[in-house]
Each structure stands twice: as C-alpha cells, then as structure tokens.
Design a protein around this motif. Sequence first.
Motif, PDB file in Angstrom:
ATOM      1  N   CYS A 196      -7.071   4.618   2.573  1.00  0.00           N
ATOM      2  CA  CYS A 196      -6.970   3.264   1.766  1.00  0.00           C
ATOM      3  C   CYS A 196      -7.175   2.321   2.714  1.00  0.00           C
ATOM      4  O   CYS A 196      -6.557   2.135   3.887  1.00  0.00           O
ATOM      5  CB  CYS A 196      -5.803   3.248   1.248  1.00  0.00           C
ATOM      6  SG  CYS A 196      -5.589   1.687   0.250  1.00  0.00           S
ATOM      7  N   ARG A 254      -4.159  -0.017   3.869  1.00  0.00           N
ATOM      8  CA  ARG A 254      -3.112   0.461   4.573  1.00  0.00           C
ATOM      9  C   ARG A 254      -3.369  -0.112   5.937  1.00  0.00           C
ATOM     10  O   ARG A 254      -4.562  -0.018   6.347  1.00  0.00           O
ATOM     11  CB  ARG A 254      -3.174   2.047   4.533  1.00  0.00           C
ATOM     12  CG  ARG A 254      -2.229   2.540   5.670  1.00  0.00           C
ATOM     13  CD  ARG A 254      -2.118   4.106   5.526  1.00  0.00           C
ATOM     14  NE  ARG A 254      -1.356   4.609   6.742  1.00  0.00           N
ATOM     15  CZ  ARG A 254       0.036   4.560   6.759  1.00  0.00           C
ATOM     16  NH1 ARG A 254       0.680   4.010   5.996  1.00  0.00           N
ATOM     17  NH2 ARG A 254       0.608   5.061   7.760  1.00  0.00           N
ATOM     18  N   CYS A 287       0.765  -1.075   0.025  1.00  0.00           N
ATOM     19  CA  CYS A 287      -0.216  -0.099  -0.129  1.00  0.00           C
ATOM     20  C   CYS A 287       0.945   1.329   0.096  1.00  0.00           C
ATOM     21  O   CYS A 287       1.609   1.359   0.911  1.00  0.00           O
ATOM     22  CB  CYS A 287      -0.762   0.134   1.047  1.00  0.00           C
ATOM     23  SG  CYS A 287      -2.014   1.571   1.337  1.00  0.00           S
ATOM     24  N   LEU A 288       0.772   2.015  -1.147  1.00  0.00           N
ATOM     25  CA  LEU A 288       1.493   3.200  -1.228  1.00  0.00           C
ATOM     26  C   LEU A 288       0.938   4.492  -0.499  1.00  0.00           C
ATOM     27  O   LEU A 288       1.442   5.487  -0.799  1.00  0.00           O
ATOM     28  CB  LEU A 288       1.766   3.488  -2.760  1.00  0.00           C
ATOM     29  CG  LEU A 288       2.777   2.179  -3.498  1.00  0.00           C
ATOM     30  CD1 LEU A 288       2.711   2.669  -5.025  1.00  0.00           C
ATOM     31  CD2 LEU A 288       4.218   2.609  -2.980  1.00  0.00           C
ATOM     32  N   HIS A 289      -0.249   4.443  -0.221  1.00  0.00           N
ATOM     33  CA  HIS A 289      -1.183   5.443   0.018  1.00  0.00           C
ATOM     34  C   HIS A 289      -0.647   6.143   1.751  1.00  0.00           C
ATOM     35  O   HIS A 289      -0.514   5.251   2.503  1.00  0.00           O
ATOM     36  CB  HIS A 289      -2.506   5.054  -0.005  1.00  0.00           C
ATOM     37  CG  HIS A 289      -3.114   4.719  -1.192  1.00  0.00           C
ATOM     38  ND1 HIS A 289      -3.080   3.480  -1.461  1.00  0.00           N
ATOM     39  CD2 HIS A 289      -2.952   5.454  -2.252  1.00  0.00           C
ATOM     40  CE1 HIS A 289      -3.479   3.165  -3.009  1.00  0.00           C
ATOM     41  NE2 HIS A 289      -3.555   4.422  -3.286  1.00  0.00           N
TER      42      HIS A 289
END
Length: 205
Positions: free
Chosen positions: A115, A118, A97-99
């Motif tokens: 997100c 996350r 998860c990049l958020h």
Amino acid sequence: MARGLILDRDGTLVDFVRDPELGSVSPAFHPDHLRLLPGVVDGLRAFAAAGYLLAIATNQPDAAKGRIPVRAIARTNQALVALLGRHGIAIAGIECCLHHPEGGPGGDPALVRTCDGRKPGPGMLLRLVARLGLDPAASWLVGDTENDLGAARAAGLRCALVVPVRRCDICPLANRPPGAGAPDLVASRLDELAGVLLAEPPAPC
Ligand SMILES: [Mg+2]
Ligand SMILES: [Zn+2]
C-alpha cells in the motif's frame, strides 16, 4: 495554504504498551492503554497556537498480522483524538494504514497487500496535504522511525524526529550527517521540538 504538523502515533504521541513480565511491547489497542508521552500536550498546544493544523498518520498493520482486530484499532484512534480534544487540542485529520505486505497467522487477507499509504510510502501524507490544504514546504512530519523519515521525504515534507533518551535504537538515525538522509530536526520531546521549531526565523518570501 496552511502549515501542517502530521504526527506519527506510536512512539511519538503515545507510548507503547509494555508488559514487563512477558517482555512484550505492542502498540496501544484499547482506549485504556493510551498514555500520552511527556511533552506532547504542551508541544501540540504550542504548534496549534502558532497556527499549525495538526493531523495524525499511523501505520497499524496488526490486524493484517492477526494480532489486533480492526475495530480495536479504530476505537483506539478515536479515543486518542478524543483524549487530545479533552486537552484542548484539535486534530484536523487522521489517516491510518491497516495494510501489511506479508500479513501473519489469522490476519485479514483483505488487508495483506502493499500500500502506498503505508509509511515509508507517501500516500497518507499526500492525502492529508490535499484534504487539509497544507503547504508541503511549510509542513512537517513528526515521527520516531526510519519509516517516518522516508514517508516525509517521499511526500516532500520536512521531517522532525522525536527521540526519547531511552530509544538508543534510533540514535544512529537521529545522528546521521546532513546529506545522508538526516532528519531536519531532532528533539527528545514534542514540547522541546516546538521550542526549537517555532523559534526558527520565518523563511524569506
Ligand atoms: Mg512510531
Ligand atoms: Zn494502506
């Protein structure tokens, strides 16, 4: 359905990058940074030999915060899977998860949002459970933080924390009484966790 072991990345599989001069600590963001923590190789081999599918679920918000480019995160994740592969350990799936809800200066605005993937959200774990055909009741999340514990609970997985001796910040989490959200198992290294978890008698059918 398969039994799965879903692993957190930073602080569970690989060490953080520490710069003693600057006093800084950051997640690994280059393949050269990757240092497997003690007990990881033997522990993962034992779980794989016992029939567990191995996967990784990692929060990587530093692109959203403007600290690390997305491509560096992706390359480091790929390098970790390759490194484990060279030790004979197959990773069946990886979720990243990049958020981040707030982001940071210079962060990619497309990544700044809440997100459910996350951690402590369950999204990444549920996707791995679905994609790999895992039995949630027989599967574990292995991590080192409150976020990992929360994600495991939200996804209906059991949770083990690997707590290195030096990480006194998480001792209160590891030593919580049962019923107060305590993890199901705590160990100081992954090989020790394998020894304890795999020695458990099988649950009655
Ligand atoms: Mg971690
Ligand atoms: Zn996400």
